[in-house]
Design a protein around this motif. Structure first.
Motif, PDB file in Angstrom:
ATOM      1  N   LYS A 114      11.583 -37.974  -2.509  1.00 32.07           N
ATOM      2  CA  LYS A 114      12.748 -37.626  -3.383  1.00 32.07           C
ATOM      3  C   LYS A 114      12.349 -36.732  -4.292  1.00 32.07           C
ATOM      4  O   LYS A 114      13.333 -35.820  -4.587  1.00 32.07           O
ATOM      5  N   ASP A 115      11.314 -36.609  -4.676  1.00 32.58           N
ATOM      6  CA  ASP A 115      10.842 -35.373  -5.536  1.00 32.58           C
ATOM      7  C   ASP A 115      11.130 -34.109  -4.714  1.00 32.58           C
ATOM      8  O   ASP A 115      11.650 -33.032  -5.313  1.00 32.58           O
ATOM      9  N   VAL A 116      10.778 -33.929  -3.592  1.00 35.58           N
ATOM     10  CA  VAL A 116      10.650 -32.699  -2.761  1.00 35.58           C
ATOM     11  C   VAL A 116      12.428 -32.312  -2.441  1.00 35.58           C
ATOM     12  O   VAL A 116      12.706 -31.191  -2.789  1.00 35.58           O
ATOM     13  N   LEU A 117      12.948 -33.552  -2.341  1.00 39.07           N
ATOM     14  CA  LEU A 117      14.397 -33.126  -1.809  1.00 39.07           C
ATOM     15  C   LEU A 117      15.475 -32.720  -3.083  1.00 39.07           C
ATOM     16  O   LEU A 117      16.461 -32.311  -2.877  1.00 39.07           O
ATOM     17  N   THR A 156       4.267 -47.091   0.607  1.00 32.74           N
ATOM     18  CA  THR A 156       5.686 -46.734   1.333  1.00 32.74           C
ATOM     19  C   THR A 156       6.548 -46.228   0.064  1.00 32.74           C
ATOM     20  O   THR A 156       7.168 -45.321   0.242  1.00 32.74           O
ATOM     21  N   LYS A 157       6.677 -47.058  -0.894  1.00 36.44           N
ATOM     22  CA  LYS A 157       7.332 -46.625  -2.032  1.00 36.44           C
ATOM     23  C   LYS A 157       6.937 -45.195  -3.028  1.00 36.44           C
ATOM     24  O   LYS A 157       7.873 -44.394  -3.047  1.00 36.44           O
ATOM     25  N   ARG A 158       5.588 -45.185  -2.876  1.00 32.63           N
ATOM     26  CA  ARG A 158       5.152 -43.721  -3.227  1.00 32.63           C
ATOM     27  C   ARG A 158       5.555 -42.497  -2.312  1.00 32.63           C
ATOM     28  O   ARG A 158       5.989 -41.447  -2.691  1.00 32.63           O
ATOM     29  N   PRO A 196       4.878 -35.276   0.603  1.00 29.16           N
ATOM     30  CA  PRO A 196       3.983 -36.245   0.752  1.00 29.16           C
ATOM     31  C   PRO A 196       2.672 -35.858   2.001  1.00 29.16           C
ATOM     32  O   PRO A 196       3.115 -35.152   2.935  1.00 29.16           O
ATOM     33  N   GLN A 197       1.614 -36.183   1.634  1.00 26.06           N
ATOM     34  CA  GLN A 197       0.421 -35.427   2.615  1.00 26.06           C
ATOM     35  C   GLN A 197      -0.565 -36.735   3.238  1.00 26.06           C
ATOM     36  O   GLN A 197      -0.852 -37.558   2.166  1.00 26.06           O
ATOM     37  N   ALA A 198      -0.885 -36.836   4.062  1.00 25.01           N
ATOM     38  CA  ALA A 198      -1.627 -38.068   4.807  1.00 25.01           C
ATOM     39  C   ALA A 198      -2.864 -37.995   3.867  1.00 25.01           C
ATOM     40  O   ALA A 198      -3.308 -39.159   3.700  1.00 25.01           O
TER      41      ALA A 198
END
Length: 171
Positions: free
Chosen positions: A122-125, A114-116, A157-159
């Motif tokens: 955060k990196d994207v936004l 979840t933290k990752r 994030p990608q599943a």
């Protein structure tokens, strides 16, 4: 030694230096939910608009979850809660008590995952923002459609890139 009543009680948060409307749009994207918890089926039971979402959870776990958005300074604190029990394989609503050590390992794996995913969001936004700089104010679109997180982008994030959370080994 008896197992705890709730086997997974995950609480996490991250500060995003981004416009609250942008964060809300990203949180309302089902792609984010799948990235956070790929083995869970989430059903929204309360859409709190810019304050986030509340879910019922079935699948590998059964219980509740929430993504709560709290405006703070020039951004938003994203709080994530997951409170659930393990289920039996093939029976997504039937609780299966895990041994305490197994439940603790499973909870730790989920917490780290979840933290990752929150840090990937955060990196994207916050892309292009230098540390210490205020959040960039997005250009206001003519139509009232806020930008959404793009699940197919390389930084999103990608599943498929998160690895398997897997079920704990039965002993």
């Amino acid at each position: 030694m008896s197992p705890s009543p709730v086997q997974i009680d995950l609480i996490d948060e991250v500060f995003l230096a981004a416009d609250p409307a942008v964060v809300s749009a990203a949180v309302h994207e089902p792609a984010l939910w799948r990235a956070l918890w790929p083995d869970l089926d989430l059903s929204v039971f309360q859409d709190r608009d810019t304050a986030g979402l509340r879910f019922t959870v079935t699948g590998a776990l059964v219980g509740t979850s929430e993504i709560w958005l709290e405006p703070w300074g020039d951004g938003v604190v994203v709080h994530v809660f997951l409170r659930a029990d393990a289920t039996r394989r093939g029976q997504p609503a039937q609780v299966h008590q895990l041994r305490p050590r197994v439940a603790a390992r499973w909870a730790k794996r989920r917490s780290l995952h979840t933290k990752r995913q929150l840090n990937a969001l955060k990196d994207v936004l916050e892309a292009g923002r230098e540390p210490g700089e205020p959040a960039a104010q997005p250009a206001r679109p003519a139509a009232p459609a806020g930008p959404a997180m793009q699940p197919a982008g390389p930084a999103a994030p990608q599943a498929s890139s998160i690895g398997s959370l897997g079920r704990p080994a039965r002993r």
